[in-house]
Scaffold this motif. Structure first.
Motif, PDB file in Angstrom:
ATOM      1  N   ILE A   1      47.940  58.047 -27.402  1.00  0.00           N
ATOM      2  CA  ILE A   1      48.825  58.991 -26.695  1.00  0.00           C
ATOM      3  C   ILE A   1      48.180  59.252 -25.339  1.00  0.00           C
ATOM      4  N   ARG A   2      48.845  58.808 -24.285  1.00  0.00           N
ATOM      5  CA  ARG A   2      48.261  58.969 -22.944  1.00  0.00           C
ATOM      6  C   ARG A   2      48.754  60.267 -22.317  1.00  0.00           C
ATOM      7  N   LEU A   3      47.796  61.066 -21.870  1.00  0.00           N
ATOM      8  CA  LEU A   3      48.151  62.330 -21.215  1.00  0.00           C
ATOM      9  C   LEU A   3      47.523  62.380 -19.833  1.00  0.00           C
ATOM     10  N   VAL A   4      48.187  63.082 -18.925  1.00  0.00           N
ATOM     11  CA  VAL A   4      47.556  63.440 -17.657  1.00  0.00           C
ATOM     12  C   VAL A   4      47.406  64.960 -17.649  1.00  0.00           C
ATOM     13  N   VAL A   5      46.176  65.432 -17.459  1.00  0.00           N
ATOM     14  CA  VAL A   5      45.912  66.871 -17.366  1.00  0.00           C
ATOM     15  C   VAL A   5      45.630  67.174 -15.899  1.00  0.00           C
TER      16      VAL A   5
ATOM     17  N   ARG B   1      52.417  56.353 -16.354  1.00  0.00           N
ATOM     18  CA  ARG B   1      53.476  56.651 -17.320  1.00  0.00           C
ATOM     19  C   ARG B   1      52.939  57.355 -18.572  1.00  0.00           C
ATOM     20  N   PRO B   2      52.319  58.533 -18.417  1.00  0.00           N
ATOM     21  CA  PRO B   2      51.789  59.223 -19.596  1.00  0.00           C
ATOM     22  C   PRO B   2      52.911  59.719 -20.514  1.00  0.00           C
ATOM     23  N   ALA B   3      52.546  59.997 -21.760  1.00  0.00           N
ATOM     24  CA  ALA B   3      53.511  60.561 -22.714  1.00  0.00           C
ATOM     25  C   ALA B   3      53.861  61.995 -22.319  1.00  0.00           C
TER      26      ALA B   3
ATOM     27  N   ALA C   1      56.565  67.022  -9.915  1.00  0.00           N
ATOM     28  CA  ALA C   1      56.335  65.572  -9.863  1.00  0.00           C
ATOM     29  C   ALA C   1      56.691  64.943 -11.208  1.00  0.00           C
ATOM     30  N   ALA C   2      56.253  65.552 -12.305  1.00  0.00           N
ATOM     31  CA  ALA C   2      56.517  64.995 -13.636  1.00  0.00           C
ATOM     32  C   ALA C   2      58.007  65.039 -13.959  1.00  0.00           C
ATOM     33  N   SER C   3      58.649  66.165 -13.634  1.00  0.00           N
ATOM     34  CA  SER C   3      60.051  66.306 -14.046  1.00  0.00           C
ATOM     35  C   SER C   3      60.950  65.311 -13.325  1.00  0.00           C
ATOM     36  N   LYS C   4      60.624  65.001 -12.060  1.00  0.00           N
ATOM     37  CA  LYS C   4      61.433  64.014 -11.315  1.00  0.00           C
ATOM     38  C   LYS C   4      61.336  62.630 -11.941  1.00  0.00           C
ATOM     39  N   LEU C   5      60.189  62.372 -12.623  1.00  0.00           N
ATOM     40  CA  LEU C   5      59.994  61.067 -13.271  1.00  0.00           C
ATOM     41  C   LEU C   5      60.371  61.130 -14.744  1.00  0.00           C
ATOM     42  N   ARG C   6      60.939  62.235 -15.158  1.00  0.00           N
ATOM     43  CA  ARG C   6      61.353  62.439 -16.555  1.00  0.00           C
ATOM     44  C   ARG C   6      60.165  62.325 -17.517  1.00  0.00           C
ATOM     45  N   ILE C   7      59.008  62.763 -17.070  1.00  0.00           N
ATOM     46  CA  ILE C   7      57.836  62.795 -17.956  1.00  0.00           C
ATOM     47  C   ILE C   7      57.743  64.204 -18.535  1.00  0.00           C
ATOM     48  N   PRO C   8      57.666  64.334 -19.863  1.00  0.00           N
ATOM     49  CA  PRO C   8      57.618  65.670 -20.463  1.00  0.00           C
ATOM     50  C   PRO C   8      56.405  66.489 -19.994  1.00  0.00           C
TER      51      PRO C   8
ATOM     52  N   ALA D   1      43.004  76.054 -27.869  1.00  0.00           N
ATOM     53  CA  ALA D   1      43.109  74.644 -27.464  1.00  0.00           C
ATOM     54  C   ALA D   1      43.394  73.764 -28.674  1.00  0.00           C
ATOM     55  N   ALA D   2      42.751  74.051 -29.799  1.00  0.00           N
ATOM     56  CA  ALA D   2      42.985  73.251 -31.007  1.00  0.00           C
ATOM     57  C   ALA D   2      44.443  73.379 -31.446  1.00  0.00           C
ATOM     58  N   ARG D   3      44.999  74.597 -31.357  1.00  0.00           N
ATOM     59  CA  ARG D   3      46.408  74.777 -31.752  1.00  0.00           C
ATOM     60  C   ARG D   3      47.336  73.972 -30.836  1.00  0.00           C
ATOM     61  N   ILE D   4      47.025  73.984 -29.538  1.00  0.00           N
ATOM     62  CA  ILE D   4      47.858  73.260 -28.572  1.00  0.00           C
ATOM     63  C   ILE D   4      47.817  71.762 -28.860  1.00  0.00           C
ATOM     64  N   VAL D   5      46.620  71.249 -29.057  1.00  0.00           N
ATOM     65  CA  VAL D   5      46.480  69.805 -29.266  1.00  0.00           C
ATOM     66  C   VAL D   5      47.095  69.403 -30.615  1.00  0.00           C
ATOM     67  N   ASP D   6      47.045  70.279 -31.616  1.00  0.00           N
ATOM     68  CA  ASP D   6      47.746  70.006 -32.890  1.00  0.00           C
ATOM     69  C   ASP D   6      49.240  69.779 -32.635  1.00  0.00           C
ATOM     70  N   VAL D   7      49.849  70.653 -31.847  1.00  0.00           N
ATOM     71  CA  VAL D   7      51.290  70.544 -31.578  1.00  0.00           C
ATOM     72  C   VAL D   7      51.578  69.239 -30.826  1.00  0.00           C
ATOM     73  N   LEU D   8      50.772  68.933 -29.822  1.00  0.00           N
ATOM     74  CA  LEU D   8      51.018  67.706 -29.036  1.00  0.00           C
ATOM     75  C   LEU D   8      50.832  66.468 -29.907  1.00  0.00           C
ATOM     76  N   GLU D   9      49.843  66.486 -30.770  1.00  0.00           N
ATOM     77  CA  GLU D   9      49.587  65.324 -31.638  1.00  0.00           C
ATOM     78  C   GLU D   9      50.749  65.137 -32.621  1.00  0.00           C
ATOM     79  N   ARG D  10      51.229  66.250 -33.143  1.00  0.00           N
ATOM     80  CA  ARG D  10      52.366  66.179 -34.092  1.00  0.00           C
ATOM     81  C   ARG D  10      53.615  65.628 -33.378  1.00  0.00           C
ATOM     82  N   ASP D  11      53.896  66.152 -32.173  1.00  0.00           N
ATOM     83  CA  ASP D  11      55.137  65.785 -31.495  1.00  0.00           C
ATOM     84  C   ASP D  11      55.096  64.430 -30.804  1.00  0.00           C
ATOM     85  N   LEU D  12      53.908  63.990 -30.414  1.00  0.00           N
ATOM     86  CA  LEU D  12      53.824  62.731 -29.653  1.00  0.00           C
ATOM     87  C   LEU D  12      53.243  61.576 -30.479  1.00  0.00           C
ATOM     88  N   GLY D  13      52.738  61.903 -31.667  1.00  0.00           N
ATOM     89  CA  GLY D  13      52.021  60.905 -32.478  1.00  0.00           C
ATOM     90  C   GLY D  13      52.936  59.840 -33.092  1.00  0.00           C
TER      91      GLY D  13
END
Ligand code: UD1
Length: 366
Positions: A7-11, A93-95, A112-119, A354-366
């Protein structure tokens, strides 16, 4: 068995108050093998004291990319981040793009992300001061409307978002990543010799920060504030690490009339945490400091008319005093007479946001 696709992310981070928020997120993301994280620094803050020292204190890895936008007018700065980030996001092209807080870099990255339709995942969503003269309020409103995951720190955040029509399934009450950083670093901060270096005794000084345009950009407001703060300083030393924006305003507006407070250079994260944790009270116009003092149990007088963080008043140690000298005087008196609110730590400000946030992202993007 085939390996799961990464799962590629840009922070994205840009300014001082972002750095303590991304620290636990980047650590959590890098600890989970599913994630491939690219850290982008916009360069909105660039001085050693405003940026590099936070990366060092908090062990944040070197950014993979620094856009180097620097300071400027709000429109130009925002546009420059947008223009520099677009090709980066197009190429990677991150997830999802993860943004934190409410600075200009936050809103620019979201656009910038929304114009490229990146969540977009917005950490610290839903806070509202209901004061659109604050640049941060505009940044919060725009970022939230564009975001797909809205991670909130306090229940008022979810209430505001629901009122604005954000669907329930996008809202996640996870707690406060800045408090993850505070709880992880408090013991280290307490070992520092910050007070000795500054010649201070625990409980026998007040700490001050001041940088909001509404307080520092006009001569009359700034001079009146310093008048009352100097009065306070005659009762209890007021230590004042000066933000570069405020330093420039003092020189421009007050000339030779430097305030007779204990002015010092901006401090790094750990030194400032130590300074706050042993202060008798804190005077500030910052957003984050209202939350940090609540967790530390240190009284906070907020030099603003409103706050986007109401839980710090309802449950914490925060009191709004605006810029009215009589109110400031009266509230300082109460604290010195031992009548300060003690407060309690708000729900889910427990070091695990942070752990709760990453749990949600892993569930939704995994
Ligand atoms: C920004 C955020 C604010 C946050 C604050 C914390 C916005 C709209 N504002 O305000 O929400 O509370 O950061 O610090 O994004 N400067 C330097 N060195 C630096 C950075 C800034 O000297 O490393 C000076 C420059 O003169 C610059 C001024 O500070 O023009 C303001 O910087 P800017 O990033 O525009 O806003 P802040 O006031 O720092």
């Amino acid at each position: 068995m085939t390996a799961l696709r990464p799962i590629r992310l840009v922070v994205v981070a840009g300014a001082r108050p972002n750095f303590m928020k991304i620290a636990p997120l980047v650590r959590e993301l890098r600890a989970r093998p599913r994630f491939e994280t690219c850290l982008v620094h916009t360069g909105q803050h660039y001085d050693r004291a405003m940026s590099e020292s936070f990366f060092r204190d908090l062990g944040i890895p070197e950014p993979d990319l620094n856009l180097g936008v620097g300071s400027g007018r709000h429109g130009a700065m925002t546009a420059q981040v947008l223009a520099e980030l677009e090709p980066v996001l197009e190429a990677r092209r991150p997830a999802a793009v993860v943004v934190v807080g409410d600075v200009n870099s936050t809103v620019a990255a979201s656009l910038a992300a929304s114009k490229l339709r990146i969540p977009i995942a917005h950490v610290e969503a839903g806070l509202r001061s209901f004061d659109r003269s604050m640049p941060e309020e505009i940044n919060r409103l725009v970022t939230d409307v564009l975001s797909d995951w809205l991670f909130t720190t306090e229940t008022s955040g979810g209430d505001n978002l629901r009122r604005e029509g954000i669907p329930e399934e996008k809202i996640h009450f996870v707690g406060n990543v800045m408090i993850d950083t505070l709880t992880a670093n408090l013991a280290r901060a307490r070992e520092l010799d910050t007070l000795e270096r500054l010649g201070l005794e625990a409980g026998r000084y007040a700490a001050l920060t001041l940088h909001r345009p509404s307080n520092v950009d006009e001569r009359e407001t700034l001079a009146a504030l310093f008048d009352v703060l100097e009065e306070v300083h005659r009762e209890i030393p007021v230590v004042f690490p000066v933000h570069p924006r405020t330093r420039a305003a003092i020189e421009r507006l007050l000339g030779s009339h430097e305030p007779t407070l204990r002015t010092i250079e901006p401090l790094g994260y750990l030194d400032f945490l130590r300074l706050m944790s042993d202060a008798r009270f804190v005077l500030t116009d910052s957003g984050g400091i209202q939350e940090e003092t609540t967790v530390l149990g240190v009284p906070c007088l907020t030099l603003r008319e409103n706050t986007e963080r109401p839980v710090t008043i309802q449950e914490g140690t925060n009191t709004l005093v605006g810029s009215d000298p009589a109110t400031i005087r009266a509230e300082v008196r109460k604290i010195l007479d031992g009548e300060a609110p003690r407060g309690r730590v708000p729900e889910r400000w427990d070091g695990h946001a942070a752990a709760r946030i990453v749990d949600v992202l892993e569930r939704d993007l995994g």
